[in-house]
Design a protein around this motif. Structure first.
Motif, PDB file in Angstrom:
ATOM      1  N   ILE A 115       5.685  18.272   7.091  1.00  0.00           N
ATOM      2  CA  ILE A 115       6.590  19.277   6.514  1.00  0.00           C
ATOM      3  C   ILE A 115       6.823  20.156   7.621  1.00  0.00           C
ATOM      4  O   ILE A 115       8.113  20.619   7.461  1.00  0.00           O
ATOM      5  N   ILE A 116       6.006  20.601   8.345  1.00  0.00           N
ATOM      6  CA  ILE A 116       6.616  21.333   9.634  1.00  0.00           C
ATOM      7  C   ILE A 116       5.753  20.623  10.772  1.00  0.00           C
ATOM      8  O   ILE A 116       4.850  19.953  10.673  1.00  0.00           O
ATOM      9  N   ASP A 117       6.161  21.199  11.931  1.00  0.00           N
ATOM     10  CA  ASP A 117       5.741  20.791  13.329  1.00  0.00           C
ATOM     11  C   ASP A 117       4.809  21.776  13.872  1.00  0.00           C
ATOM     12  O   ASP A 117       4.559  22.996  13.346  1.00  0.00           O
ATOM     13  N   LYS A 118       3.960  21.149  14.850  1.00  0.00           N
ATOM     14  CA  LYS A 118       2.927  22.062  15.542  1.00  0.00           C
ATOM     15  C   LYS A 118       3.383  23.524  16.024  1.00  0.00           C
ATOM     16  O   LYS A 118       3.027  24.588  15.800  1.00  0.00           O
ATOM     17  N   LYS A 119       4.666  23.421  16.297  1.00  0.00           N
ATOM     18  CA  LYS A 119       5.225  24.761  16.934  1.00  0.00           C
ATOM     19  C   LYS A 119       5.595  25.876  15.754  1.00  0.00           C
ATOM     20  O   LYS A 119       5.295  26.921  15.907  1.00  0.00           O
ATOM     21  N   THR A 120       6.034  25.260  14.661  1.00  0.00           N
ATOM     22  CA  THR A 120       6.309  26.156  13.382  1.00  0.00           C
ATOM     23  C   THR A 120       4.906  26.386  12.891  1.00  0.00           C
ATOM     24  O   THR A 120       4.792  27.734  12.542  1.00  0.00           O
ATOM     25  N   GLN A 121       3.789  25.797  12.978  1.00  0.00           N
ATOM     26  CA  GLN A 121       2.466  26.083  12.696  1.00  0.00           C
ATOM     27  C   GLN A 121       2.084  27.362  13.252  1.00  0.00           C
ATOM     28  O   GLN A 121       1.790  28.117  12.731  1.00  0.00           O
ATOM     29  N   HIS A 137      -2.267  21.739   6.026  1.00  0.00           N
ATOM     30  CA  HIS A 137      -1.939  20.517   5.566  1.00  0.00           C
ATOM     31  C   HIS A 137      -0.483  20.139   5.867  1.00  0.00           C
ATOM     32  O   HIS A 137      -0.044  18.973   5.781  1.00  0.00           O
ATOM     33  N   ALA A 138       0.259  21.188   6.193  1.00  0.00           N
ATOM     34  CA  ALA A 138       1.804  20.892   6.248  1.00  0.00           C
ATOM     35  C   ALA A 138       2.066  20.195   7.514  1.00  0.00           C
ATOM     36  O   ALA A 138       3.007  19.417   7.549  1.00  0.00           O
TER      37      ALA A 138
END
Length: 155
Positions: free
Chosen positions: A13-19, A7-8
């Protein structure tokens, strides 16, 4: 946990790299053990319960709440510090303009880390139902936040 991350990303809220950083591939099961508290007594010291959460499915979320590592990394970069140097840290209080969606994103994983803490002891799995696991990277900042609140309210 994965639902929170899914969802983020589209919410910004976050990008793909943070995910990807927060997604633990091949997590291990946390294990319960004790460390002797020899400062209490040398004769049959009581054990301090520890749950090793390193590399568990929830371990990446603990990095969201940890600042000590960044401080220590900064100090390492400085190099040798003279004896005359005085290290000082400060807490800054200011009004925050953090979006409610970001606050919810930070609270939801924290709830998981604090309430879904399972571990293996001998051949049995347990769910910790009280307190914060010693051995969790989120435990010190969580305790600091509580003490800060307690001090501001009652001291």
């Amino acid at each position: 946990m994965y639902n929170i991350l899914e969802h983020a990303v589209p919410s910004g809220i976050i990008d793909k790299k943070t995910q990807e950083f927060l997604t633990k591939i091949d997590p291990i099961t946390p294990v319960f053990y004790t460390l002797p508290n020899i400062h209490k007594t040398l004769d049959k010291p009581p054990g301090k319960p520890i749950v090793a959460l390193t590399d568990s499915v929830l371990s990446p979320f603990c990095h969201l709440y940890q600042y000590t590592g960044a401080f220590l990394s900064t100090i390492k970069e400085v190099g040798k510090i003279s004896k005359e140097t005085l290290l000082v840290t400060l807490d800054v209080n200011k009004q925050s303009s953090i979006e409610p969606t970001v606050i919810i994103f930070l609270i939801e994983p924290l709830k998981l880390v604090l309430t879904e803490n399972y571990f293996l002891f001998k051949d049995t799995y347990y769910l910790q139902i009280q307190g914060t696991a010693m051995g969790s990277k989120v435990a010190p900042p969580y305790a600091n936040a509580y003490i800060s609140y307690f001090e501001s309210e009652f001291i």
